[in-house]
Design a protein around this motif. Structure first.
Motif, PDB file in Angstrom:
ATOM      1  N   TRP A 116      72.186  37.755 -53.093  1.00 21.57           N
ATOM      2  CA  TRP A 116      72.617  37.854 -51.698  1.00 21.57           C
ATOM      3  C   TRP A 116      71.573  37.212 -50.802  1.00 21.57           C
ATOM      4  O   TRP A 116      70.381  37.482 -50.940  1.00 21.57           O
ATOM      5  CB  TRP A 116      72.811  39.315 -51.294  1.00 21.57           C
ATOM      6  N   ASN A 117      72.025  36.379 -49.870  1.00 22.82           N
ATOM      7  CA  ASN A 117      71.123  35.734 -48.921  1.00 22.82           C
ATOM      8  C   ASN A 117      71.532  36.139 -47.510  1.00 22.82           C
ATOM      9  O   ASN A 117      72.590  35.742 -47.006  1.00 22.82           O
ATOM     10  CB  ASN A 117      71.168  34.220 -49.109  1.00 22.82           C
ATOM     11  N   LEU A 118      70.682  36.961 -46.897  1.00 28.96           N
ATOM     12  CA  LEU A 118      70.976  37.571 -45.612  1.00 28.96           C
ATOM     13  C   LEU A 118      70.257  36.832 -44.492  1.00 28.96           C
ATOM     14  O   LEU A 118      69.120  36.375 -44.665  1.00 28.96           O
ATOM     15  CB  LEU A 118      70.537  39.032 -45.608  1.00 28.96           C
TER      16      LEU A 118
ATOM     17  N   ASN B  97      76.200  33.425 -51.540  1.00 28.62           N
ATOM     18  CA  ASN B  97      76.641  34.657 -50.875  1.00 28.62           C
ATOM     19  C   ASN B  97      75.931  34.880 -49.534  1.00 28.62           C
ATOM     20  O   ASN B  97      75.217  35.869 -49.337  1.00 28.62           O
ATOM     21  CB  ASN B  97      76.412  35.872 -51.783  1.00 28.62           C
ATOM     22  N   PRO B  98      76.133  33.965 -48.567  1.00 24.52           N
ATOM     23  CA  PRO B  98      75.491  34.162 -47.263  1.00 24.52           C
ATOM     24  C   PRO B  98      76.128  35.316 -46.484  1.00 24.52           C
ATOM     25  O   PRO B  98      77.354  35.453 -46.432  1.00 24.52           O
ATOM     26  CB  PRO B  98      75.720  32.821 -46.557  1.00 24.52           C
TER      27      PRO B  98
ATOM     28  N   MET C   2      83.607  34.476 -42.133  1.00 16.22           N
ATOM     29  CA  MET C   2      83.186  33.167 -41.634  1.00 16.22           C
ATOM     30  C   MET C   2      84.045  32.099 -42.297  1.00 16.22           C
ATOM     31  O   MET C   2      84.158  32.055 -43.530  1.00 16.22           O
ATOM     32  CB  MET C   2      81.698  32.935 -41.909  1.00 16.22           C
ATOM     33  N   LYS C   3      84.650  31.246 -41.465  1.00 20.67           N
ATOM     34  CA  LYS C   3      85.666  30.306 -41.913  1.00 20.67           C
ATOM     35  C   LYS C   3      85.193  28.858 -41.787  1.00 20.67           C
ATOM     36  O   LYS C   3      84.426  28.520 -40.883  1.00 20.67           O
ATOM     37  CB  LYS C   3      86.934  30.480 -41.074  1.00 20.67           C
ATOM     38  N   ARG C   4      85.713  28.009 -42.693  1.00 19.11           N
ATOM     39  CA  ARG C   4      85.510  26.567 -42.534  1.00 19.11           C
ATOM     40  C   ARG C   4      86.106  26.090 -41.214  1.00 19.11           C
ATOM     41  O   ARG C   4      85.561  25.235 -40.546  1.00 19.11           O
ATOM     42  CB  ARG C   4      86.167  25.817 -43.693  1.00 19.11           C
ATOM     43  N   ASP C   5      87.270  26.650 -40.873  1.00 21.22           N
ATOM     44  CA  ASP C   5      87.936  26.320 -39.619  1.00 21.22           C
ATOM     45  C   ASP C   5      88.410  27.631 -39.006  1.00 21.22           C
ATOM     46  O   ASP C   5      89.367  28.247 -39.464  1.00 21.22           O
ATOM     47  CB  ASP C   5      89.115  25.378 -39.868  1.00 21.22           C
TER      48      ASP C   5
ATOM     49  N   ALA D  83      94.142  30.464 -42.599  1.00 19.49           N
ATOM     50  CA  ALA D  83      94.238  30.149 -44.020  1.00 19.49           C
ATOM     51  C   ALA D  83      93.038  29.350 -44.519  1.00 19.49           C
ATOM     52  O   ALA D  83      92.932  29.073 -45.714  1.00 19.49           O
ATOM     53  CB  ALA D  83      95.524  29.369 -44.302  1.00 19.49           C
ATOM     54  N   SER D  84      92.147  28.981 -43.612  1.00 17.99           N
ATOM     55  CA  SER D  84      90.978  28.195 -44.000  1.00 17.99           C
ATOM     56  C   SER D  84      90.081  28.988 -44.944  1.00 17.99           C
ATOM     57  O   SER D  84      90.073  30.226 -44.948  1.00 17.99           O
ATOM     58  CB  SER D  84      90.203  27.801 -42.748  1.00 17.99           C
ATOM     59  N   GLU D  85      89.295  28.263 -45.745  1.00 17.33           N
ATOM     60  CA  GLU D  85      88.417  28.901 -46.728  1.00 17.33           C
ATOM     61  C   GLU D  85      87.393  29.802 -46.053  1.00 17.33           C
ATOM     62  O   GLU D  85      86.788  29.446 -45.039  1.00 17.33           O
ATOM     63  CB  GLU D  85      87.679  27.829 -47.537  1.00 17.33           C
ATOM     64  N   THR D  86      87.193  30.988 -46.607  1.00 22.91           N
ATOM     65  CA  THR D  86      86.126  31.903 -46.189  1.00 22.91           C
ATOM     66  C   THR D  86      84.891  31.625 -47.039  1.00 22.91           C
ATOM     67  O   THR D  86      84.978  31.587 -48.258  1.00 22.91           O
ATOM     68  CB  THR D  86      86.567  33.365 -46.366  1.00 22.91           C
ATOM     69  N   PHE D  87      83.733  31.431 -46.380  1.00 26.40           N
ATOM     70  CA  PHE D  87      82.524  31.112 -47.142  1.00 26.40           C
ATOM     71  C   PHE D  87      81.420  32.162 -46.986  1.00 26.40           C
ATOM     72  O   PHE D  87      80.385  32.086 -47.644  1.00 26.40           O
ATOM     73  CB  PHE D  87      81.966  29.738 -46.742  1.00 26.40           C
ATOM     74  N   GLY D  88      81.637  33.153 -46.152  1.00 26.69           N
ATOM     75  CA  GLY D  88      80.636  34.201 -45.956  1.00 26.69           C
ATOM     76  C   GLY D  88      81.168  35.236 -44.994  1.00 26.69           C
ATOM     77  O   GLY D  88      82.331  35.169 -44.562  1.00 26.69           O
ATOM     78  N   VAL D  89      80.337  36.194 -44.644  1.00 25.65           N
ATOM     79  CA  VAL D  89      80.741  37.232 -43.700  1.00 25.65           C
ATOM     80  C   VAL D  89      79.635  37.410 -42.657  1.00 25.65           C
ATOM     81  O   VAL D  89      78.458  37.153 -42.919  1.00 25.65           O
ATOM     82  CB  VAL D  89      81.031  38.586 -44.390  1.00 25.65           C
TER      83      VAL D  89
END
Length: 550
Positions: free
Chosen positions: A388-390, A436-437, A452-455, A460-466
């Motif tokens: 995990w990277n916080l 895992n940001p 957190m979304k690409r768009d 429907a955009s990819e989720t890459f973190g929270v």
């Protein structure tokens, strides 16, 4: 500041407290040059390290009739083999010099493996000096990784309260679980620190405090919502803008027993936001557009007072600049990147506030965290071996539209007001999706949970973190579950999964497989005794970014 000795010192091995001390920022260099042009005996006196003919160490203090540990004890910035322990001597904290004699005072300290101090593992002597408001910062080294310790101080015949702290796990070690409390925004006149009372009962490895430890504003006779029977002293009526006045503000805030208890229970990893200096200041620019030379003196005073009252490592800031962004590693489980988004930023676009889009907002020349810090952050996460990277971050990083109707409104004081650097940072984190940001944020006096979304305009955009946003400890008063404005946020931002505007804090539990976020809140702060409850919980699976309601 301390000049201390320690028994049986051992080398500090495996330290992962990373600071780049080189200063490549043009704005920072300009700030330093401007500060050095400021003249005046008062300024020179305020920031002298050793005052010629000033305070001299006393072999023995001629007696301190009152308890000097009124502001409590604290620890912070834990490493695998070291932790900072802190106190400040102030028997009468609202008097000049805190009621101390104008001389250097010897202070003994001990760190033990048990709370009864039967097994003292480190001890030594430090000096509490008037130039640093009699604060004591001891960087205790040679400790064992991943374990609890207890510490205390002694000045003259007085013993301090006992604090508990914990070192970080060893580098590369498998760690089954870590727990952090996340908090921010504790305006003293806005209510009682009942949330800190409950936070002190949590079994956490560290407290991550995301800024607005104090508010610079003057305080009314009744103490605001606290509505005290005894008047707040008259010296608190004016806004804090000098070194002595900032020191008084910290003393008043630390008079709260619940805040002192939260410091005693676990090490803190603190960072500032704006109110430690002035509301919405940006680098060299004050809220009221004061001359830069004058504001730099104020900023230097604020930074100095902040260091004096926080469990941070030496040296103290010697002017208007202080490198505060840093990184902590907790075995193979987590890495925590502490950001400073206030000291290096450009002025807010469009006159600050919530505004529509503009060329100024999107100007790529405008800095927020700044190129050097951004590179440090993304390179660090790229090299990280942690699950995990916080990111310990002051203001909301994700896109946030204030109004669900046509035409977006953006917060010019948050990352949204610096669109070019915001996009670079979000794109950089998206490229590191596998790391895992997780962004931890404060500032807004509300609990939010966001994918957190690409768009961000496309659900429907990819989720890459929270992004997990903690509410305030007290700022904003009692609050409510969801205000009318809060509902607008919820309606306008489909990536937003929680809005709650009660006071409280966030507990984040990490395992190699899962993150769990518990949003904790109290029902009121205008009086003491409020119970705490978990208003919402989410999990995030390692390797599968996105919030899962519990």
């Amino acid at each position: 500041m301390i000049h201390g000795c320690e028994s049986s010192p051992r080398p500090l091995e495996g330290a992962l407290y990373v600071i780049d001390n080189e200063d490549h920022r043009p704005a920072a260099r300009l700030a330093r040059r401007r500060f050095l042009t400021v003249t005046g005996a008062a300024t020179a006196l305020a920031f002298a390290t050793g005052l010629p003919g000033g305070a001299h160490a006393a072999a023995a203090v001629g007696g301190l009739p009152d308890d000097p540990f009124t502001l409590g004890v604290a620890s912070g910035d834990p490493l695998p083999h070291a932790v900072v322990i802190w106190t400040r001597l102030a028997p009468r904290p609202y008097e000049p010099l805190g009621g101390m004699p104008y001389q250097t005072v010897p202070v003994e300290w001990q760190v033990a493996a048990d709370e009864r101090f039967r097994h003292v593992v480190r001890s030594g002597k430090a000096e509490a000096r008037p130039e640093y408001s009699y604060s004591v910062h001891v960087d205790v080294r040679g400790l064992e990784p991943g374990r609890h310790y207890w510490y205390r101080f002694k000045a003259d015949k007085h013993l301090s309260p006992v604090g508990r702290t914990r070192t970080a796990p060893a580098p590369g070690r498998r760690v089954d679980q870590l727990t952090f409390a996340v908090a921010s925004c504790q305006s003293w006149p806005d209510g009682y620190y009942t949330a800190h009372s409950h936070l002190a009962d949590e079994n956490v490895d560290a407290v991550v405090f995301l800024g607005d430890y104090i508010y610079e504003y003057g305080i009314s006779t009744a103490g605001g919502l606290r509505d005290l029977p005894d008047p707040v002293p008259s010296q608190f009526r004016t806004e804090a803008d000098t070194l002595d006045r900032y020191r008084l503000q910290y003393a008043l805030y630390k008079s709260d027993p619940d805040l002192r208890a939260a410091h005693q229970n676990a090490p803190w990893i603190p960072v500032w936001d704006d109110h430690e200096v002035q509301d919405n200041y940006a680098n060299l620019i004050s809220r009221d557009n004061a001359p830069a030379e004058d504001f730099l003196v104020r900023r230097a005073s604020a930074y100095r007072a902040y260091w004096e009252h926080m469990p941070l490592r030496s040296p103290a800031p010697q002017g208007p600049n202080y490198m505060l962004y840093r990184r902590f590693t907790f075995g193979r489980l987590a890495e925590l990147n502490v950001l400073d988004t206030r000291q290096y930023r450009s002025d807010q676009a469009s006159g600050d506030g919530w505004k529509t889009d503009s060329e100024a907002r999107r100007d790529p020349a405008r800095a927020f965290a700044g190129a050097q810090q951004q590179q440090w952050l993304l390179n660090g996460i790229r090299r990280s071996a942690a699950t995990w990277n916080l990111l310990a971050n002051q203001v909301v990083l994700s896109r946030m539209d204030q109004d669900p109707t046509a035409g977006a409104l953006y917060n010019m004081d948050a990352w949204d007001g610096y669109a070019a650097e915001q996009k670079q940072t979000l794109d950089g984190l998206a490229a590191l999706r596998g790391r895992n940001p997780v962004v931890l944020t404060g500032d807004v006096h509300a609990a939010y949970a966001m994918d957190m979304k690409r768009d961000f305009t496309d659900p429907a955009s990819e989720t890459f973190g929270v992004e997990l946003v903690t509410t305030s400890i007290s700022s904003g008063g009692n609050g409510t579950d969801v205000s009318a404005i809060g509902q607008k946020f919820y309606d306008a931002n489909p990536h937003l999964k929680l809005v709650n505007e009660r006071r409280g804090y966030l507990v984040v539990r990490l395992t190699p497989r899962e993150l769990r976020a518990d949003y904790r809140a109290v029902s009121y702060v205008d009086r003491t005794g409020a119970p705490v409850s978990t208003i919402k919980s989410f999990t995030v699976e390692a390797g599968e970014p996105g919030l899962n309601p519990v």
